[in-house]
Design an enzyme around this catalytic site. Structure first.
Site, short mmCIF file in Angstrom:
data_model
loop_
_atom_site.label_atom_id
_atom_site.label_comp_id
_atom_site.label_asym_id
_atom_site.label_seq_id
_atom_site.Cartn_x
_atom_site.Cartn_y
_atom_site.Cartn_z
N HIS A 42 0.87 -1.18 0.00
CA HIS A 42 0.00 0.00 0.00
C HIS A 42 0.91 1.23 0.00
O HIS A 42 2.03 1.19 0.51
CB HIS A 42 -0.84 -0.05 1.29
N ASP A 73 3.42 -4.16 7.65
CA ASP A 73 2.12 -3.52 7.54
C ASP A 73 1.06 -4.61 7.76
O ASP A 73 0.83 -5.44 6.89
CB ASP A 73 1.97 -2.88 6.16
N GLN A 80 -4.23 -5.27 7.10
CA GLN A 80 -5.22 -6.22 6.58
C GLN A 80 -5.08 -7.60 7.21
O GLN A 80 -5.87 -8.51 6.90
CB GLN A 80 -5.09 -6.34 5.05
N LYS A 111 -10.20 -0.76 10.88
CA LYS A 111 -10.43 -1.98 10.08
C LYS A 111 -10.73 -3.19 10.96
O LYS A 111 -11.06 -4.25 10.45
CB LYS A 111 -9.20 -2.26 9.20
N CYS A 143 -4.85 2.58 -3.55
CA CYS A 143 -3.59 3.10 -2.98
C CYS A 143 -2.46 2.10 -3.15
O CYS A 143 -1.63 1.90 -2.24
CB CYS A 143 -3.75 3.47 -1.51
#
Lengths: 411, 162
Positions: A124, A200, A203, A226, A368
């Site tokens: 991302h 990261d 997700q 999220k 993104c």
């Protein structure tokens, strides 16, 4: 049966009862932001109605209560991530700020000319742009781990690239392809190379949780909104010794031990990285969100999402055959509940508009992740993403809407 | 689904599938403008040839949604042969049709809905339905903003707001 999970929890999410454009809402945009269950909304409401004051200033009862609630949230995040020490948990605005903090504070102090920052091709922008920024300042440069044809990290190439690198910045789950990367293996390669591993987990955390010891990373970021939590709060977890050695990021109130006419001394971690009044109610909401998803359990959430993925693939294949291109791995063992696709020559933005008229909310665009879009050779994709409250009716509505789109565009 | 039928009229999809005036002109003498919407990735390049204050030729290239590409095709068809002033007046009329405030330009342009189809803006009148989809208005105006920039000697147009 796992498919019951969607039905069981749906009533916890008030927003899912609303109607959109004359249809039941079918929210398939949880990859962009999840919805909130009532316990999270209630926790924040209760905080504001009964406990709010500024934190870490002592002096009165409300301030003590708010401070306790904020620090309880930190401790809860630490246990959630299997961290050894709550001081390893830094609250930020979102995962973007967490990754910027590492890139600017650690990178600014430790990177120099010729140093290599290795990113994956499926990052991302939040795990790309800060590294470009610090590379421009320090003379370091960014290199890319390529992908295989089925949307996995090319681990042979990764091993070669990571050898001798200064930083490895890698996602645990692609927000476009849904690919669950072998992040522990990536971090092991980074550790062998003496490189900083930056994960990261935006997700990953909502769908599978994260164990920072098992992953073996140096730093990891995720975002509250999220994972059923509020917007405006994210988490940076980092190894204590690493955070201790890092210079502060933002300067201001809260983050100092002392300020004189000559300069300042930063506070110890984690407050060193928490300048100014922090998102206190959001920390309280995140605490409630973690309690909520943890009580349901990631085994159940993951099994539910895999079941929905299987159902979605079956229905999309049966209905659209070779008219639909679904990106990312077909092996559901390495795929999160994200389905990015293109359909015929209907542009993803047109699909999103048509689906919205069916009450179906999806994301359309570059997500993104423009380097990945360029790798895939597309300008944009449509993306449906699932969470614990998604159900088969959402998938059915998606298929109905897509059939309408094809019919509309057939002239 | 009436709103959708209004948005994706057959004539719009026809321009999307079979764009008129698609291509490039020699630059110079033509002037070229690039338009880009960073939010959705729609892209359009407009080449416009102006002789004696009149648009004598105009072509476009682009990639994007049906609305942005059909709008570019309809615009090229509409403005070809018109004076630069008449093109500006058409754009005001077009924005007025989409419910976009044109007050800042001082124009009195007001689109009259329900008139004889095509009388004011040709095929571009079929884009009236976009008015009901606020997030899609920029798709329809991208090529117009790009053309306006090219006529004013600006090479790049990036959508920020309507």
């Amino acid at each position: 049966m796992n498919d019951d999970l969607g039905a069981r929890v749906r009533g916890d999410f008030p927003i899912l009862a609303r109607r959109v454009n004359g249809h039941d809402l079918h929210y398939l945009d949880s990859g962009a932001s999840s919805q909130r269950p009532a316990p999270v909304i209630d926790a924040m409401d209760d905080y504001y109605r009964r406990h709010h004051a500024n934190i870490h200033r002592g002096a009165h009862t409300l301030g003590d209560e708010a401070t306790q609630m904020y620090e309880d949230a930190r401790a809860r995040v630490a246990s959630f991530l299997h961290a050894r020490d709550p001081a390893e948990v830094v609250f930020t605005k979102n995962v973007t700020e967490a990754l910027n903090l590492v890139a600017k504070a650690w990178g600014g102090a430790n990177l120099g000319p010729g140093d290599r920052i290795v990113c994956s091709t499926m990052e991302h922008h939040a795990n790309i742009v800060p590294w470009f920024q610090v590379a421009a300042q320090t003379g370091a440069h960014v290199e890319w781990i390529p992908l295989t044809d089925d949307g996995l990290l090319d681990m042979d190439a990764a091993a070669r690239l990571i050898d001798g690198a200064a930083v490895v910045a890698c996602t645990a789950t692609s927000n476009v392809l849904g690919t669950i990367t072998p992040i522990a293996e990536v971090c092991r390669l980074a550790a062998e190379a003496g490189a900083l591993s930056v994960v990261d987990a935006a997700q990953l955390v909502p769908h599978m949780g994260a164990d920072v010891e098992a992953i073996g990373c140096d730093v990891l970021g995720f975002t509250g909104h999220k994972v059923c939590g509020p917007t405006g709060i994210g988490v940076l977890w980092g190894r204590r010794e690493l955070l201790d050695a890092m210079p502060p990021f933002l300067g201001g109130g809260e983050m100092i031990a002392d300020v004189t006419f000559d300069g300042f001394t930063p506070a110890p971690v984690p407050l060193k990285f928490e300048a100014g009044t922090m998102p206190i109610a959001e920390a309280v909401g995140l605490h409630a969100a973690i309690d909520y998803v943890d009580a349901i359990g990631f085994d159940a959430i993951r099994a539910h999402e895999v079941e929905l993925l299987r159902y979605a693939f079956d229905r999309l294949d049966a209905s659209f055959g070779d008219k639909i291109t679904v990106h990312g791995p077909r092996d559901l063992g390495v795929r999160s509940g994200i389905v990015s696709f293109t359909l015929g020559d209907v542009h993803p933005h047109d699909l999103a508009t048509i689906l919205d008229q069916h009450g179906v909310a999806i994301r359309a665009g570059h997500h993104c992740a423009k380097p990945l879009m360029s790798h895939l050779g597309v300008m944009a994709t449509a993306r449906a993403s699932f969470y614990l409250y998604s159900n088969r009716a959402d998938v059915d509505a998606l298929v109905d809407g897509l059939e309408h789109a094809l019919a509309l565009f057939e002239i | 689904m009436t709103q959708l039928d209004d948005l994706y009229k057959e004539i719009i999809l026809d321009h999307y599938r079979r764009p008129r005036s698609k291509g490039a002109l020699p630059v110079p003498p033509a002037h070229r403008g690039h338009g880009f919407n960073p939010l959705c990735g729609d892209e359009v390049t407009v080449d416009v040839l102006v002789e004696d204050g009149r648009v004598t030729d105009v072509m476009f290239e682009g990639r994007g949604c049906a609305i942005s590409q059909a709008s570019a095709s309809m615009m090229c068809e509409l403005v070809s042969g018109k004076t630069v002033e008449a093109v500006a007046a058409d754009f005001d009329l077009f924005r007025s049709m989409l419910g976009v405030d044109v007050g800042a330009t001082g124009s009195e342009a007001a689109f009259e809905a329900g008139g004889e189809p095509g009388r004011q803006l040709g095929d571009a009148e079929s884009l009236q339905g976009v008015r009901e989809f606020p997030s899609r208005i920029k798709c329809a105006t991208l090529s117009w903003n790009t053309l306006t920039g090219a006529l004013a000697g600006e090479d790049e147009f990036t959508e920020t707001d309507t």
